[in-house]
Design a protein around this motif. Structure first.
Motif, mmCIF file in Angstrom:
data_model
loop_
_atom_site.group_PDB
_atom_site.id
_atom_site.type_symbol
_atom_site.label_atom_id
_atom_site.label_comp_id
_atom_site.label_asym_id
_atom_site.label_seq_id
_atom_site.Cartn_x
_atom_site.Cartn_y
_atom_site.Cartn_z
ATOM 1 N N PRO A 85 -74.428 43.135 85.002
ATOM 2 C CA PRO A 85 -75.260 43.341 86.192
ATOM 3 C C PRO A 85 -75.467 42.052 86.971
ATOM 4 C CG PRO A 85 -76.581 43.492 84.194
ATOM 5 C CD PRO A 85 -75.159 43.352 83.761
ATOM 6 N N THR A 86 -75.821 42.207 88.230
ATOM 7 C CA THR A 86 -76.088 41.057 89.082
ATOM 8 C C THR A 86 -77.307 40.308 88.553
ATOM 9 O OG1 THR A 86 -75.188 42.215 90.985
ATOM 10 C CG2 THR A 86 -76.603 40.312 91.441
ATOM 11 N N PRO A 87 -77.178 39.004 88.331
ATOM 12 C CA PRO A 87 -78.302 38.217 87.829
ATOM 13 C C PRO A 87 -79.136 37.648 88.978
ATOM 14 C CG PRO A 87 -76.344 36.858 87.874
ATOM 15 C CD PRO A 87 -75.939 38.230 88.369
ATOM 16 N N THR A 88 -80.175 36.933 88.607
ATOM 17 C CA THR A 88 -80.922 36.110 89.558
ATOM 18 C C THR A 88 -80.289 34.732 89.547
ATOM 19 O OG1 THR A 88 -82.953 37.338 89.176
ATOM 20 C CG2 THR A 88 -83.186 35.118 90.071
ATOM 21 N N TYR A 89 -80.023 34.193 90.730
ATOM 22 C CA TYR A 89 -79.394 32.876 90.867
ATOM 23 C C TYR A 89 -80.437 31.860 91.293
ATOM 24 C CZ TYR A 89 -75.391 36.023 91.632
ATOM 25 O OH TYR A 89 -74.466 37.019 91.525
ATOM 26 N N VAL A 90 -80.465 30.723 90.598
ATOM 27 C CA VAL A 90 -81.324 29.612 91.006
ATOM 28 C C VAL A 90 -80.427 28.410 91.270
ATOM 29 C CG1 VAL A 90 -83.154 28.023 90.306
ATOM 30 C CG2 VAL A 90 -83.328 30.450 89.741
ATOM 31 N N ASP A 91 -80.484 27.907 92.501
ATOM 32 C CA ASP A 91 -79.784 26.677 92.859
ATOM 33 C C ASP A 91 -80.612 25.546 92.261
ATOM 34 O OD1 ASP A 91 -78.913 24.322 94.093
ATOM 35 O OD2 ASP A 91 -78.552 25.296 96.012
ATOM 36 N N SER A 92 -80.063 24.877 91.239
ATOM 37 C CA SER A 92 -80.814 23.833 90.526
ATOM 38 C C SER A 92 -80.737 22.471 91.205
ATOM 39 C CB SER A 92 -80.317 23.723 89.082
ATOM 40 O OG SER A 92 -78.987 23.239 89.050
ATOM 41 N N GLY A 93 -80.121 22.431 92.367
ATOM 42 C CA GLY A 93 -79.977 21.165 93.085
ATOM 43 C C GLY A 93 -78.597 20.563 92.900
ATOM 44 N N ARG A 94 -78.019 20.744 91.729
ATOM 45 C CA ARG A 94 -76.678 20.240 91.440
ATOM 46 C C ARG A 94 -75.791 21.304 90.802
ATOM 47 N NH1 ARG A 94 -76.771 14.244 88.843
ATOM 48 N NH2 ARG A 94 -77.141 13.113 90.778
#
Length: 188
Positions: A110-119
């Protein structure tokens, strides 16, 4: 709050250049979240433990033996030329996201939640309910093996470590100047 269990104690890890690491334990998610954003304003790289913990008074509250519940599966996909040269990540965040999307398509996950961690990317599959460590670990180990089998480059130590810390969304990654925002991409 979306990825943390409703019961237990919650841990933050705070890092700042030329300062010793700080670990803090809180009784509620709201207080931990408030504190995390306060430390972010003070220039700390702010991380949260992805599980809740039983006893906040022991010497190492963020120990695996102290994990109470976990409510998400997660990946840490590192990006940047140095990581890519070592075979530990992707050259760019775009390359990392493309590899993740190919993995999702191939596996049918399934589609997850994405977090841009900065890098790079922190990826979460939030469970409908929190589960105990032993049950969670079996599923997390399977996810780790699946990423390996399908060639998705992610930090394997993170995937099956219930005491792991990941960056708090809506804070900053202070490894670069200016700092990069840590942000949820799409729906939370």
């Amino acid at each position: 709050s979306a990825v943390l269990p409703d019961v237990g104690h919650y841990c933050l890890l705070l890092l700042k250049k030329n300062k010793p690491p700080i670990q803090k334990v809180y009784d509620t998610i709201d207080i931990a979240d408030y504190a995390a954003h306060g430390f972010d304003r003070e220039g700390y790289d702010t991380y949260f433990a992805v599980s809740s913990f039983k006893d906040p008074t022991i010497d190492t509250p963020r120990a695996l033996l102290n994990v109470l519940h976990t409510k998400a599966l997660f990946l840490d996909i590192d990006c940047g030329l140095e990581k890519a040269k070592k075979g530990l990540g992707y050259a760019t965040k775009e390359d990392g996201m493309a590899a993740l999307k190919a993995f999702l398509k191939e596996t049918g996950m399934p589609t997850p939640t994405y977090v841009d961690s900065g890098r790079g990317w922190h990826i979460y599959w939030v469970l409908t309910e929190a589960i105990e460590y032993e049950e969670w670990y079996l599923v997390a180990e399977s996810l780790k093996q699946l990423t390996k089998n399908k060639g998705l480059i992610c930090d394997p130590a993170v995937t099956s470590d219930a005491s792991r810390v990941l960056r708090v969304p809506k804070t900053h990654n202070y490894k670069d100047n200016p700092p990069n925002p840590v942000k949820v991409m799409g729906d939370e």
